[in-house]
Design a protein around this motif. Structure first.
Motif, PDB file in Angstrom:
ATOM      1  N   ARG A   1      16.915   0.285 -12.723  1.00  0.00           N
ATOM      2  CA  ARG A   1      15.663  -0.428 -12.971  1.00  0.00           C
ATOM      3  C   ARG A   1      14.446   0.489 -13.039  1.00  0.00           C
ATOM      4  O   ARG A   1      13.494   0.200 -13.764  1.00  0.00           O
ATOM      5  CB  ARG A   1      15.416  -1.474 -11.867  1.00  0.00           C
ATOM      6  CG  ARG A   1      16.483  -2.541 -11.727  1.00  0.00           C
ATOM      7  CD  ARG A   1      16.738  -3.312 -13.013  1.00  0.00           C
ATOM      8  NE  ARG A   1      17.442  -4.556 -12.806  1.00  0.00           N
ATOM      9  CZ  ARG A   1      18.754  -4.695 -12.637  1.00  0.00           C
ATOM     10  NH1 ARG A   1      19.511  -3.601 -12.614  1.00  0.00           N
ATOM     11  NH2 ARG A   1      19.304  -5.886 -12.486  1.00  0.00           N
TER      12      ARG A   1
ATOM     13  N   ASP B   1       9.559  -7.101 -19.493  1.00  0.00           N
ATOM     14  CA  ASP B   1       9.310  -6.958 -18.057  1.00  0.00           C
ATOM     15  C   ASP B   1       8.710  -5.597 -17.758  1.00  0.00           C
ATOM     16  O   ASP B   1       9.216  -4.820 -16.938  1.00  0.00           O
ATOM     17  CB  ASP B   1      10.601  -7.153 -17.252  1.00  0.00           C
ATOM     18  CG  ASP B   1      11.226  -8.514 -17.494  1.00  0.00           C
ATOM     19  OD1 ASP B   1      10.481  -9.509 -17.454  1.00  0.00           O
ATOM     20  OD2 ASP B   1      12.433  -8.567 -17.739  1.00  0.00           O
TER      21      ASP B   1
ATOM     22  N   ILE C   1       6.948  -4.142 -12.948  1.00  0.00           N
ATOM     23  CA  ILE C   1       7.932  -4.496 -11.937  1.00  0.00           C
ATOM     24  C   ILE C   1       7.422  -4.037 -10.571  1.00  0.00           C
ATOM     25  O   ILE C   1       6.499  -3.230 -10.477  1.00  0.00           O
ATOM     26  CB  ILE C   1       9.315  -3.877 -12.226  1.00  0.00           C
ATOM     27  CG1 ILE C   1       9.184  -2.361 -12.449  1.00  0.00           C
ATOM     28  CG2 ILE C   1       9.955  -4.537 -13.433  1.00  0.00           C
ATOM     29  CD1 ILE C   1      10.483  -1.671 -12.782  1.00  0.00           C
TER      30      ILE C   1
ATOM     31  N   GLU D   1      10.467  -8.684 -10.869  1.00  0.00           N
ATOM     32  CA  GLU D   1       9.969  -8.398 -12.216  1.00  0.00           C
ATOM     33  C   GLU D   1       8.754  -9.252 -12.528  1.00  0.00           C
ATOM     34  O   GLU D   1       8.323  -9.329 -13.674  1.00  0.00           O
ATOM     35  CB  GLU D   1      11.090  -8.584 -13.233  1.00  0.00           C
ATOM     36  CG  GLU D   1      12.219  -7.588 -12.999  1.00  0.00           C
ATOM     37  CD  GLU D   1      13.282  -7.588 -14.077  1.00  0.00           C
ATOM     38  OE1 GLU D   1      13.319  -8.538 -14.882  1.00  0.00           O
ATOM     39  OE2 GLU D   1      14.081  -6.631 -14.108  1.00  0.00           O
TER      40      GLU D   1
ATOM     41  N   TYR E   1      13.000  -6.678  -4.686  1.00  0.00           N
ATOM     42  CA  TYR E   1      12.638  -6.238  -6.034  1.00  0.00           C
ATOM     43  C   TYR E   1      12.187  -7.444  -6.849  1.00  0.00           C
ATOM     44  O   TYR E   1      12.748  -8.531  -6.724  1.00  0.00           O
ATOM     45  CB  TYR E   1      13.855  -5.589  -6.708  1.00  0.00           C
ATOM     46  CG  TYR E   1      13.684  -5.273  -8.173  1.00  0.00           C
ATOM     47  CD1 TYR E   1      13.123  -4.075  -8.585  1.00  0.00           C
ATOM     48  CD2 TYR E   1      14.103  -6.180  -9.153  1.00  0.00           C
ATOM     49  CE1 TYR E   1      12.981  -3.779  -9.928  1.00  0.00           C
ATOM     50  CE2 TYR E   1      13.962  -5.899 -10.503  1.00  0.00           C
ATOM     51  CZ  TYR E   1      13.398  -4.702 -10.883  1.00  0.00           C
ATOM     52  OH  TYR E   1      13.255  -4.424 -12.214  1.00  0.00           O
TER      53      TYR E   1
END
Length: 291
Positions: A17, A108, A111, A82, A80
């Motif tokens: 990510r 996205d 983040i 987004e 986490y």
């Protein structure tokens, strides 16, 4: 407490990510968690994440010339998102110890990542360093179980040099990196070894059995953890346990009742039939047996 498999899962998830993303904002809301002052944590802003590494139970976000390292301790976790919030966090007003924002290309684009810690005993730790070896806990780590140099002879040397009970030695991060309370229970159950056995008493055959159990138990757990999102890892860990956290339940190997030894701030679980020749360990630190 997240241990090697869960931390490996977190590192793998963050790598997919965050690699290539730019740090846009850092908020530290628990200065007890921040263990370094030079360089300042704000110096990370504007830097690109070039990789994510695991050192024992530490996660390291690498940038060009600087690292953000964290250790989740007993009650910490990672959240986490987004859809990050733009709100300014207030010092000490939530269970969030640190919040990081990132920007990347594509969908996205913005983040975020929160480091949270439940409870009143705060042990979560954050470090901003130029090299991860500047983190004392990383510099002092013993060998990683998955390092190529961690062979049977290496484990034999570690055990031979210690008069510690094997349960405590497996949890000792200066001896072997990444194993905690839960997986030490699972490893010893798989190896059919008493948690109170003295490390230096192991012959080479017992060392080989223990080495195999370390890799079998941790390897299976890492396979389960990698590829999952942070929110799934705790439940994944819980469902994989055979004796840890299962006192009073039947052992999945022999159906004997899983027993527990409680200490001041922790507990261990074991199977008498599989690990102690049917004897029940006294519920205290001394390695004696109940008659």
């Amino acid at each position: 407490m997240p241990e090697l498999p869960e931390v490996a899962g977190l590192a793998a998830f963050l790598s997919t990510r965050l690699s290539g993303a730019v740090v846009t904002k850092i908020q530290i809301t628990s200065f007890a968690a921040l263990k370094t002052a030079d360089p300042p944590y704000s110096a990370l802003e504007g830097r690109e994440i070039t990789g994510v590494d695991r050192f024992g139970k530490f996660v390291c976000l690498r940038t060009d010339g600087m690292c953000f390292v964290f250790h989740l301790a007993r009650a910490g976790w990672l959240r986490y998102t987004e859809s990050p919030s733009a709100a300014q966090l207030l010092l000490g007003q939530s269970n969030i110890a640190a919040r990081l924002g990132f920007a990347r290309t594509g969908p996205d684009a913005h983040i975020g990542m929160d480091l949270t810690e439940a409870g009143t005993k705060k042990s979560l730790a954050v470090y901003v360093v130029r090299d991860p070896m500047q983190v004392p806990g990383i510099a002092a780590l013993g060998p990683d179980p998955f390092h190529p140099d961690f062979d049977v002879r290496t484990l034999a040397r570690i055990l031979a040099s210690s008069r510690q009970q094997i349960k405590g030695l497996l949890r000792n991060q200066n001896a072997i990196a990444g194993i905690g309370n839960a997986y030490s229970d699972e490893i010893l159950h798989a190896a059919r070894i008493s948690p109170f056995a003295i490390a230096s008493s192991f012959d080479i055959a017992a060392v080989e059995v223990l080495w195999e159990a370390v890799h079998t138990v941790l390897g299976a757990a890492v396979t389960e953890a990698v590829g999952k999102e942070p929110g799934e890892l705790k439940e994944t860990k819980r469902t994989q346990m055979r004796v840890h956290g299962r006192a009073g339940q039947p052992c999945p190997v022999c159906a004997d009742t899983v027993r527990e030894v409680s200490f001041a701030d922790t507990a261990l679980q074991y199977c008498p039939t599989c690990q102690t020749e049917g004897r029940i360990l006294a519920d205290r630190r001394a390695s004696r047996f109940l008659k």
